[in-house]
Design a protein around this motif. Sequence first.
Motif: not given
Length: 294
Positions: A176-192
């Motif tokens: 879905t849409g995020g807060l838009g501080f940066i465009n053209n990326v998508i971020i996932d965490t606790h990744f490894v």
Amino acid sequence: MIKPKGRLIIIGGCVDKGSFTSGPEENTPQNLKFFEKGILKRMITESLNGDHSKIEIITTASSIPKEVGEEYIDAFKQLGITDAQVLDIRTREEANDPANIERLRKADIVMFTGGDQLRLTSIFGGTQFHHLLLERYENEHFVISGTSAGAAASSNNMIYQGSSTEALLKGEVKITGGLGFINNVIIDTHFVRRGRIGRLMYACASNPINLGIGLGEDTGLLIKDGHSMEAIGSGLVILVDGTHMRHTNITDVQMGEPVSIENLAVNVLSFGDKFDLKTKTMNFHDIIKTAEAE
């Protein structure tokens, strides 16, 4: 978005509960271990006022805001910060409250903690608080940081749900849409630790304009000018680039069926490595030169 004057610091998290939780975090006192103190220090040095910075810790994403907020205040105190406060906004009305807007206006650093990123987007999206965040980030030397859910919500597109083991089945990853501080990326965490590579592959296959950013625990990216990225912290940053993807069957298969993807590129960054989002080029951190300089 114009070239922002602010800094964005996104962190993969360190609390062993992280994003995408739906209930209370069990064993909270034992799990709240702030391994990212090196990253918190970098946050302070990137701030215009350094050790004298005023920090607002936004615990909206968490179901245990009091405990999380106190841990961060203690962590910042250990780094010499005396003006760190918790700003726990729970409703859209509070996100439009003039008193909260004024606190944001006076802050040097805003940090979003972990929890559930949908809380962040549903409560802040389109509010006066959100508009002021974007305005200050674009026009001032202002630091926005987010860990775990706070990092995931930072981009214009946001993963909010999806099993790691079944991520490459059509429809499993929800965006879905995020807060838009940066465009053209998508971020996932606790990744490894949580094996989330499939989620980023799916996200990039569904819209290859987005660079997938996977952040490990105690690992982050410092982003300047909206495109210049530097890996910070002790772990790994995984970048998934679908720009040169040749083929995917994502539009042909039925919901729940496996997805095929050809020619995704993967880059791995560790401490000090840099990546330019505009040119898609990577520069390695020279450990030998750094050691000689010290």
